[in-house]
Design a protein around this motif. Structure first.
Motif, PDB file in Angstrom:
ATOM      1  N   ARG A   1     -21.066  25.371   1.025  1.00 24.58           N
ATOM      2  CA  ARG A   1     -21.842  24.863   0.082  1.00 24.58           C
ATOM      3  C   ARG A   1     -21.318  23.987  -1.044  1.00 24.58           C
ATOM      4  O   ARG A   1     -21.688  23.326  -1.654  1.00 24.58           O
ATOM      5  CB  ARG A   1     -22.856  26.040  -0.707  1.00 24.58           C
ATOM      6  CG  ARG A   1     -23.880  26.655  -0.063  1.00 24.58           C
ATOM      7  CD  ARG A   1     -24.848  27.386  -0.668  1.00 24.58           C
ATOM      8  NE  ARG A   1     -24.212  28.556  -1.473  1.00 24.58           N
ATOM      9  CZ  ARG A   1     -24.122  29.713  -1.265  1.00 24.58           C
ATOM     10  NH1 ARG A   1     -24.406  30.176   0.019  1.00 24.58           N
ATOM     11  NH2 ARG A   1     -23.521  30.579  -2.144  1.00 24.58           N
ATOM     12  N   LYS A   2     -20.205  24.501  -1.481  1.00 28.19           N
ATOM     13  CA  LYS A   2     -19.320  23.902  -2.549  1.00 28.19           C
ATOM     14  C   LYS A   2     -18.485  22.512  -2.162  1.00 28.19           C
ATOM     15  O   LYS A   2     -18.578  21.659  -2.815  1.00 28.19           O
ATOM     16  CB  LYS A   2     -18.195  24.983  -3.144  1.00 28.19           C
ATOM     17  CG  LYS A   2     -17.244  24.320  -3.925  1.00 28.19           C
ATOM     18  CD  LYS A   2     -16.397  25.378  -4.895  1.00 28.19           C
ATOM     19  CE  LYS A   2     -15.483  24.775  -5.814  1.00 28.19           C
ATOM     20  NZ  LYS A   2     -15.908  23.632  -6.629  1.00 28.19           N
ATOM     21  N   TRP A   3     -18.134  22.619  -0.875  1.00 30.09           N
ATOM     22  CA  TRP A   3     -17.816  21.422  -0.189  1.00 30.09           C
ATOM     23  C   TRP A   3     -18.947  20.484  -0.324  1.00 30.09           C
ATOM     24  O   TRP A   3     -18.653  19.142  -0.749  1.00 30.09           O
ATOM     25  CB  TRP A   3     -17.477  21.723   1.098  1.00 30.09           C
ATOM     26  CG  TRP A   3     -17.198  20.172   2.041  1.00 30.09           C
ATOM     27  CD1 TRP A   3     -16.133  19.376   2.023  1.00 30.09           C
ATOM     28  CD2 TRP A   3     -17.925  19.804   2.693  1.00 30.09           C
ATOM     29  NE1 TRP A   3     -16.296  18.395   2.718  1.00 30.09           N
ATOM     30  CE2 TRP A   3     -17.531  18.388   3.173  1.00 30.09           C
ATOM     31  CE3 TRP A   3     -19.368  19.952   3.118  1.00 30.09           C
ATOM     32  CZ2 TRP A   3     -18.125  17.414   3.976  1.00 30.09           C
ATOM     33  CZ3 TRP A   3     -19.975  19.140   4.007  1.00 30.09           C
ATOM     34  CH2 TRP A   3     -19.168  17.753   4.477  1.00 30.09           C
ATOM     35  N   PHE A   4     -20.003  20.983   0.029  1.00 29.27           N
ATOM     36  CA  PHE A   4     -21.316  19.814   0.092  1.00 29.27           C
ATOM     37  C   PHE A   4     -21.583  19.164  -1.331  1.00 29.27           C
ATOM     38  O   PHE A   4     -21.554  18.107  -1.650  1.00 29.27           O
ATOM     39  CB  PHE A   4     -22.521  20.370   0.705  1.00 29.27           C
ATOM     40  CG  PHE A   4     -23.573  19.485   0.702  1.00 29.27           C
ATOM     41  CD1 PHE A   4     -23.655  18.982   2.029  1.00 29.27           C
ATOM     42  CD2 PHE A   4     -24.395  19.300  -0.229  1.00 29.27           C
ATOM     43  CE1 PHE A   4     -24.951  18.024   2.483  1.00 29.27           C
ATOM     44  CE2 PHE A   4     -25.462  18.413  -0.071  1.00 29.27           C
ATOM     45  CZ  PHE A   4     -25.790  17.708   1.252  1.00 29.27           C
ATOM     46  N   ALA A   5     -21.758  20.117  -2.158  1.00 25.78           N
ATOM     47  CA  ALA A   5     -21.857  19.684  -3.766  1.00 25.78           C
ATOM     48  C   ALA A   5     -20.644  18.821  -4.130  1.00 25.78           C
ATOM     49  O   ALA A   5     -21.068  17.941  -4.889  1.00 25.78           O
ATOM     50  CB  ALA A   5     -22.131  21.118  -4.647  1.00 25.78           C
ATOM     51  N   ASP A   6     -19.384  19.271  -4.003  1.00 31.91           N
ATOM     52  CA  ASP A   6     -18.321  18.434  -4.504  1.00 31.91           C
ATOM     53  C   ASP A   6     -18.302  17.225  -3.815  1.00 31.91           C
ATOM     54  O   ASP A   6     -17.964  16.140  -4.319  1.00 31.91           O
ATOM     55  CB  ASP A   6     -17.135  19.128  -4.336  1.00 31.91           C
ATOM     56  CG  ASP A   6     -16.953  20.492  -5.044  1.00 31.91           C
ATOM     57  OD1 ASP A   6     -17.676  20.539  -5.874  1.00 31.91           O
ATOM     58  OD2 ASP A   6     -15.986  21.167  -4.663  1.00 31.91           O
TER      59      ASP A   6
END
Length: 187
Positions: free
Chosen positions: A10-15
């Motif tokens: 999720r963090k990779w996607f958001a970043d």
């Protein structure tokens, strides 16, 4: 991004990508439920990532608990052979970035093998795939049919849980499309 996704995914996607596109928001719940899902949207709206990301996340979550089984878990089929190498590159980059993020957090990242199999694939690479199957296989309808005609080839697909058919409009009403439908039924 779905709450059932790994927090680092999720963090990779958001970043990396920010907010999900409309095809992603609309497609992910159906994909996550295991439903057959058709995503129809203009080029550049994230359709391919919508199709891939849920299964990539599932491979990551499964692979962090136990090594992934030797077999094709996710099958990507495109009638346009020219797309296949692009798709492989477009998968390898996020996988490498995710691996770096997991390692930076002190978490293990599973081995996720990606391969392309077309009529141009050398015999040595095809033989290697039979011994050590890719977890994600990118192929054409014709190459999939050839793989399914041999016992060893069929064995690669014992762990297949998702199939992405891209650019289906290019063959849907043709003999090639009918042949693909039969091949998918055989799978």
């Amino acid at each position: 991004m779905n709450r059932r996704c790994h927090p680092l995914v999720r963090k990779w996607f958001a970043d990396t990508l920010g907010k999900p596109s409309e095809p992603q928001r609309a497609g992910w719940p159906a994909i996550a439920s295991g439903s057959h899902t058709l995503i129809l949207a203009p080029t550049g709206t994230g359709k391919t990532l919508a199709a891939f990301l849920w299964e990539l996340n599932a491979l990551i979550m499964e692979g962090t608990k136990d090594p992934l089984a030797n077999g094709v878990h996710l099958l990507y089929i495109s009638p346009l052979k020219a797309l296949n190498n692009d798709i492989q590159r477009n998968l390898e980059s996020p996988l490498a970035d995710l691996r770096r993020r997991f390692e930076a957090e002190g978490k293990s990242f599973p081995e996720i093998r990606v391969a392309v199999r077309t009529g141009d694939t050398p015999a040595s690479a095809r033989a290697r795939m039979l011994r050590k199957s890719p977890h994600i296989l990118i192929t054409t309808p014709e190459s999939l049919n050839i793989m399914l005609t041999s016992v060893r080839g069929r064995g690669m697909f014992h762990s297949t849980r998702a199939v992405i058919v891209d650019e289906i409009h290019a063959i849907a009403g043709s003999k090639r499309g009918a042949h693909l439908a039969l091949t998918l039924e055989r799978l």
